[in-house]
Design an enzyme around this catalytic site. Structure first.
Site, mmCIF file in Angstrom:
data_model
loop_
_atom_site.group_PDB
_atom_site.id
_atom_site.type_symbol
_atom_site.label_atom_id
_atom_site.label_comp_id
_atom_site.label_asym_id
_atom_site.label_seq_id
_atom_site.Cartn_x
_atom_site.Cartn_y
_atom_site.Cartn_z
ATOM 1 N N HIS A 149 -46.606 11.308 36.102
ATOM 2 C CA HIS A 149 -45.237 11.272 35.563
ATOM 3 C C HIS A 149 -44.365 12.188 36.403
ATOM 4 C CE1 HIS A 149 -45.254 15.279 33.536
ATOM 5 N NE2 HIS A 149 -46.539 15.041 33.348
ATOM 6 N N ASP B 218 -47.266 20.119 37.034
ATOM 7 C CA ASP B 218 -47.064 19.244 35.888
ATOM 8 C C ASP B 218 -45.747 18.484 36.068
ATOM 9 O OD1 ASP B 218 -47.327 18.029 33.421
ATOM 10 O OD2 ASP B 218 -46.495 19.724 32.312
ATOM 11 N N GLU C 3 -42.791 11.575 30.137
ATOM 12 C CA GLU C 3 -44.084 11.950 29.540
ATOM 13 C C GLU C 3 -43.951 13.198 28.698
ATOM 14 O OE1 GLU C 3 -47.929 14.172 29.366
ATOM 15 O OE2 GLU C 3 -46.024 14.770 30.269
ATOM 16 N N GLU C 4 -43.141 14.144 29.152
ATOM 17 C CA GLU C 4 -43.071 15.440 28.493
ATOM 18 C C GLU C 4 -42.475 15.373 27.094
ATOM 19 O OE1 GLU C 4 -44.512 17.889 29.517
ATOM 20 O OE2 GLU C 4 -44.667 17.849 31.694
ATOM 21 N N GLU D 145 -52.808 14.789 35.835
ATOM 22 C CA GLU D 145 -51.976 15.572 34.927
ATOM 23 C C GLU D 145 -52.025 17.042 35.299
ATOM 24 O OE1 GLU D 145 -49.720 16.435 33.011
ATOM 25 O OE2 GLU D 145 -49.417 14.586 31.931
ATOM 26 N N HIS E 67 -45.373 24.952 31.800
ATOM 27 C CA HIS E 67 -44.068 24.643 31.209
ATOM 28 C C HIS E 67 -43.054 25.776 31.380
ATOM 29 C CE1 HIS E 67 -45.306 21.098 28.367
ATOM 30 N NE2 HIS E 67 -45.452 20.834 29.661
#
Length: 1029
Positions: free
Chosen positions: A194, A206, A240-241, A266, A339
């Site tokens: 993604h 990510d 996706e997130e 991922e 994140h």
């Protein structure tokens, strides 16, 4: 000079070899855990792979935050599409761009061929590649999570490249009238990444590394001579997130049924090694075995299946909703950067790119070569609505030092476990029977009649000494170790966040020292040559019982995570067998007793001759002779031999603190004719017969028990700490990571316990100092640092109706309050913290941020950002909502009472694959759009507890809105009249500091040991309500 035996069972060799063996295993495990294998030189890379190019792509992708709800997201998408085209053109591949997606299947083609005639000819043969630019697909669904009444409407903009396989159907088969039948005859491989990031992170691992890996896969498989047998679909999905939305939109692609296997890439950490998170089956794990640096185990897969690990990836959509089989490969550490703004190119490396890329390349090549029915054919569950991906085999898999891979079937593990449960007790029983028959069973032997001379005499063998020492020591050491876990959890549970190795050092040193103190102390007070054998017997009993539970888990629960028990059971059995076979080196007990009595008689005669000049004190001689052949000391034997004991019991205890040695150890040793006795002296007052036991077999037992088992379990232990140690700030249990260390400490040191009583005091005393130092540090040290930062979560809400502007910082209250105390805006405010409704460990701490209003639409006033209208239909069954917002793609609708259906103009019907409609109705709808200007027209269906049909979610059955009960009817009519709809629109783009000043204030003034992440979809939400009557 005669050299001593380096393998003799004495304190020096035992201390040396046990320490060396453990260090030789643990140090390489830590090295593998903390390092990434170096990437090979460019000349040694597979054809078409260029790591320099991949690194440059990553730097471009991660220049800015690029969540779905940002303009940077569009820029990243355009870049990836352009790079895909450039690679295809560079490799001389004819390709078309298919603008389909969604339903119905209508398509147009943009050919890269220079002449229309060539393009027409290409459509009739297998093309090199097709690029699907999907700007049509949309999905309407309800959230599948329990107790979560949420509906979603999402407009996707995925793109994916289909590399045609040499054995794929010819032409543009996805446009045929019978596309499902043609697709199901294929055996395509889906590789997914993604390209969106979270709003607070740059998305390097990510999922930027995954996307640049897909570009390199595209380059490799379109290079000359590398066309795959089975087609490969490289999917770049979006959003996706925010709920795996891009993967769900892919469900409307005609290629879904074509792709039987999956490789999902991922990131749940920020660098390091890419671990095999989970796989669906043994066949997929075997495909991964071709990776040059495999890393992972079945334990993670089982943890996902049991809900121990709750992190969601696209893998779950492809496997659970579409029925594909495959793998989930992901970065998993360090979690503190996940994140956050530290998930950037600076904190990863080319080596990390290669680790993921090499695993993806090897696995994809293996899957694309599969031509049998391994991944194709009827499903084992019989479902026809899912991909017909064949019948999977449950498996077990794990790596060896990150360089080799083992994979075998779960039924094979069960057969192994069952075989151990049945055969090992039988073998040990047979060996024991033979020893008893040959009179060489010294375990549990008490007295033997020597039958020498005129009287009847018995000889004590001390066969029970040491029997209960190990269970007692194990219980005490385990209790203290687990007690230290609870102590840390009470005082400073987050120390494992930054100092995991310190926690490990404390637990290991405590268990080691306590075990040594008790077992060595017991041996010192009452020496026994059987202590090692008894400990091994206890270990065998424990592992046999655990194997019973393991067999049930393997057979009934399909759990392969208990595979380490099969290793331990096997190795302990072999060690016990050696201890039993050692006794063949001993004489028969009756023979030894007779020899002992004969030596005693000779010794008495010699003593009488030596003492004949003492005036014939025959009574004294007689008394000494009786003492020499007396029974072994009892539990009433006094501490000193010349004191009287009390009681008449003759049974001895394990920890009795005196021991009268047999005659050969005292008198026999001085007899001039006792040459045989002098050749086999016992060690440290152990039983006299023990001198004949071999002194080197312990080393074989050590090599059996420790290296293999500790390697298997030690790898899991380090992964457990790395993956779970930093989850406390996410709201997970603070006790579980510490308890994991405590339990694994006990399991790791169990193989050492048979030998630990022979370890000299130097090692345990050193470890005692280690324990004291690490205990003080772990209880007092601050758990966070600039390299291991405390993660908390930001959200700002502006309520236009109330005129409020509130910032919420979510996290562990103890550390969130200092963060708030460092900010200028909340200074002087009274901060109130409420419990998070979803994560009980976290708190929502709020402060007024009216001085920092967001500027999310280039200076537009906040009250003008949302255009919102709602009205009820004439028949009162529906509410029509028109909603738009400036410079955002995401809005929510909240209702004051449940609705029982909804539809969006231009949207598809509700998709049952992603969840059924909740019987209690919905009270929240998420609305996502792919462009920035088109508004949403939503129809909300009112009614009672009637579930809409699976085929059409927008139809709800009308029920009576007013009860005939006069006591409640008026209230219900009033509730219907006052139906309230709240619009919440979200903004997530913080690439400019002026957009959300409150967020940038937090970034600027938060302590160095803290770092901020997003709390929800939007960093800023602006709300507005309408009452519908």
């Amino acid at each position: 000079m005669k050299l001593s035996n380096p393998f003799v069972f004495r304190p020096g060799p035992v201390s040396f070899w046990t320490t060396i063996v453990y260090l030789a295993i643990i140090i390489p495990l830590i090295y593998v855990q903390e390092t990434v294998p170096p990437a090979p030189p460019e000349k040694d890379l597979p054809q078409g792979v260029n790591l320099t190019e991949a690194w440059l792509d990553l730097e471009v992708i991660t220049r800015s935050y690029h969540p779905f709800n940002s303009h940077s997201n569009d820029i990243v998408r355009q870049y990836l599409v352009r790079r895909s085209r450039d690679i295809l053109e560079r490799n001389g591949i004819d390709y078309t761009t298919d603008l389909t997606g969604g339903v119905p299947w209508e398509s147009r083609y943009l050919s890269s061929a220079e002449h229309p005639a060539q393009a027409a000819e290409a459509s009739a043969r297998p093309r090199g590649a097709t690029l699907f630019d999907d700007r049509i697909s949309n999905v309407t669904m309800t959230n599948p999570q329990p107790n979560d009444t949420m509906g979603r409407y999402f407009e996707g903009n995925n793109f994916y490249v289909y590399i045609h396989g040499s054995e794929d159907p010819e032409g543009d088969w996805w446009t045929s009238d019978n596309v499902q039948r043609v697709a199901r005859n294929g055996a395509g491989v889906l590789v997914n990444c993604h390209f969106d990031s979270v709003s607070t992170g740059y998305g390097a691992t990510d999922d930027g590394v995954a996307c640049v890996s897909l570009l390199q896969l595209l380059s490799h498989f379109t290079s000359k001579g590398h066309q795959p047998k089975n087609g490969i679909v490289l999917l770049f999905n979006n959003a996706e997130e925010d709920g795996l939305l891009g993967a769900k939109a892919f469900g409307y692609s005609p290629l879904v049924q074509f792709c039987n296997t999956l490789v999902n890439l991922e990131g749940a950490g920020a660098g390091g090694r890419a671990m095999l998170f989970r796989t669906t089956d043994l066949e997929a794990a075997e495909a991964y075995s071709k990776s040059p640096h495999p890393f992972g185990s079945v334990v993670a897969s089982n943890a996902f299946e049991r809900g121990v690990i709750k992190s969601g990836t696209d893998y779950s959509v492809f496997v659970d909703n579409y029925g594909q089989r495959g793998l989930d490969i992901a970065f998993y550490s360090p979690r503190s950067r996940y994140h956050t703004e530290e998930d950037d190119a600076r904190h990863t490396s080319v080596d990390s790119i290669w680790h993921m890329l090499s695993a993806a390349l090897a696995t994809t090549e293996s899957l694309a070569r599969t031509t049998s029915t391994k991944f194709n054919g009827p499903r084992s569950d019989g479902r026809k609505d899912l991909v017909q991906s064949g019948r999977p085999t449950a498996g077990v898999w794990f790596d060896w030092y990150g360089s080799s891979w083992s994979a075998f079937s779960l039924r094979g593990l069960f057969a192994w476990t069952l075989t151990l449960l049945i055969t090992t007790p039988i073998v040990l029983f047979v060996v024991t029977y033979v020893l008893v028959r040959d009179d060489k069973w010294y375990f549990f032997a008490t007295r033997v009649d020597s039958s020498v001379g005129d009287g009847e005499e018995t000889v004590s063998f001390g066969g029970w000494k040491g029997f209960v020492r190990f269970p007692f020591a194990l219980v005490v050491a385990t209790a203290l170790t687990i007690g230290s876990v609870f102590l840390l959890a009470k005082v400073n549970p987050l120390i494992i966040y930054s100092s995991g190795y310190s926690v490990w050092a404390m637990m290991l040193s405590l268990f080691y020292f306590v075990s040594w103190l008790l077992l060595r102390g017991a041996h010192f007070v009452r020496p026994s040559a059987l202590q090692r054998g008894f400990t091994l017997i206890w270990l065998f009993i424990i592992t046999w019982v655990l194997s019973v539970f393991a067999a049930v888990a393997e057979d009934r629960m399909n759990m392969g995570a208990v595979y380490s028990l099969a290793f331990l059971h096997t190795l302990v059995f072999a060690a016990v067998l050696i201890s039993l076979l050692e006794q063949y080196a001993l004489p028969a007990k009756q023979d030894f007793a007779r020899q002992l009595s004969g030596e005693n008689e000779e010794g008495e005669e010699q003593e009488q001759e030596n003492l004949s000049g003492d005036g014939g004190n025959e009574q004294n001689h007689e008394d000494r002779g009786e003492a020499d052949i007396a029974a072994a000391p009892t539990e009433t034997t006094p501490l000193r031999a010349d004191e009287e004991g009390q009681g008449s019991s003759e049974q001895t205890t394990t920890f009795a603190n005196t021991y009268r040695r047999p005659v050969p150890e005292t008198r026999g040793a001085t007899h001039s004719g006792n040459n045989r006795k002098r050749s086999f002296p016992p060690y440290e007052n152990e039983q006299a017969w023990s001198g004949r036991l071999p002194t080197w077999t312990w080393f074989i037992q050590l090599l059996l028990l420790v290296p293999l088992y500790v390697t298997v379990l030690g790898n899991l232990a380090l992964v457990q700490t790395t993956s779970m140690g930093m989850t406390g700030t996410d709201g997970s249990s603070l006790l579980v990571p510490l308890m994991g260390v405590g339990i694994l400490t006990i399991l790791l040191l169990l193989p050492l316990t048979p030998f630990i009583h022979r370890v000299s005091h130097h090692v345990p005393l050193f470890l005692l100092l280690v324990f004291i130092g690490t205990l003080i540090y772990n209880l007092t040290a601050f758990p966070f640092s600039a390299n291991n930062r405390f993660k908390f979560y930001f959200k700002q809400v502006v309520d236009l109706d109330k005129g409020s502007n509130v910032v919420t910082l979510n996290g562990l209250e103890k550390f969130v309050r200092p963060v708030i105390g460092s900010l200028p805006t909340p200074a002087g405010q009274r901060i109130h913290c409420d419990e998070d409704p979803f994560l009980s460990n976290l708190r929502n701490c709020q402060y007024d941020a009216s001085l920092l209003p967001p500027d999310v639409a280039n200076g537009e006033k906040l009250e003008n950002l949302i255009s919102f209208e709602a009205s009820k239909s004439k028949n009162g069954k529906t509410v029509l909502v028109s909603l738009d917002a400036l410079n955002t793609r995401v809005c929510f609708l909240d209702t004051s009472s449940p609705i029982f259906g909804f539809s969006v103009d231009g949207g598809a019907k509700r998709d049952d694959r992603f969840g059924s409609f909740p019987p209690e109705g919905l009270q929240q709808i998420q609305l996502w759009r792919r462009d920035w200007e088109k508004g949403w027209n939503v129809t909300l269906y009112l009614g009672g507890n009637v579930l809409p049909t699976n085929q059409d979610s927008v139809e709800a059955t009308e029920v009576d809105e007013v009860d005939d009960d006069p006591s409640g009817g008026e209230l219900k009519r009033r509730a219907v009249r006052e139906f309230v709809v709240t619009a919440r629109c979200a903004w997530s783009d913080v690439n400019s500091a002026n957009t959300i000043p409150a967020f940038h204030e937090v970034k600027q003034f938060m302590p160095r040991w803290a770092i901020v992440a997003k709390k929800s979809v939007g960093l800023v939400e602006i709300t507005k309500k309408i009452k519908v009557t």
